[in-house]
Write a protein that holds these residues in place. Structure first.
Motif: not given
Length: 214
Positions: A108-110, A132-140, A193-199
């Protein structure tokens, strides 16, 4: 003597390969996986919570999802991808790349994942189910010791060639699978992400691969 007077050849060795697989129409598979993963979380609300996990927040399932018929569609997709990898790399026909462990994570967010590797396996992978948008990039992260030595200076305001990158990031995309060497350090940025709920959840399935006799 000028540089035009001698033969100049650049040779590249020891590449770090990351394979990307994009499913053309992932919605049916992802909907089925979402349902199965939330059901698994409902059955086991605590999940795996060990102090040595790289995960910062979120929920982590047990590691044997590949043994459940519920995930057969994803397992089949992984097997087809690993067959292509084995062919591409010239692996022995006597062995096949097969899943040793497979698990799901709901972030979830955070929540995030600090830099880590996957011991005791050959390749590892991640399949994005919900991103969802801005949910966290994976970095190698650059695996060679070059980044511990003196750093070269490059032309300002000019993009470096890929050979000179020290990090590479992928934006999560639902229906995308990344397969990478298990020794390659990787991390995941916080879910913003700033999406609502489980989204707003970033939901993935990860897996480890080893060669086994065919």
């Amino acid at each position: 003597m000028s540089s035009d007077d001698f033969k100049f050849v650049r040779r590249s060795y020891f590449p770090t390969m990351i394979f990307q697989v994009d499913v053309p129409d992932p919605k049916p598979l992802n909907q089925s996986l979402l349902k199965a993963i939330y059901a698994e979380r409902e059955r086991d609300r605590k999940g795996i919570n060990r102090s040595n996990l790289p995960q910062l927040g979120g929920w982590h399932s047990h590691n044997n999802l590949h043994k459940s018929d519920t995930y057969a569609g994803l397992v089949d997709l992984i097997n087809k991808a690993t067959a292509r990898i084995s062919e591409d790399l010239g692996y022995a026909d006597s062995h096949e790349l097969r899943i040793g462990t497979m698990w799901s994570i709901i972030n979830p967010p955070g929540s995030a994942n600090r830099a880590h590797v996957h011991p005791s396996c050959l390749w590892s992978g991640v399949y994005y189910i919900q991103a969802p948008k801005d949910c966290g990039n994976i970095e190698f992260i650059e695996p060679r010791t070059v980044h511990l030595m003196n750093q070269a200076k490059f032309q300002p305001n000019k993009k470096r060639s890929k050979e000179n990158w020290t990090k590479v990031r992928f934006t999560p995309t639902a229906g995308r699978m990344l397969i990478f060497p298990s020794w390659l350090y990787h991390a995941v940025d916080p879910n913003m992400s700033t999406a609502e709920g489980d989204a707003s959840n970033r939901i993935i399935v990860s897996f480890n691969l080893n060669q086994v006799k065919a």
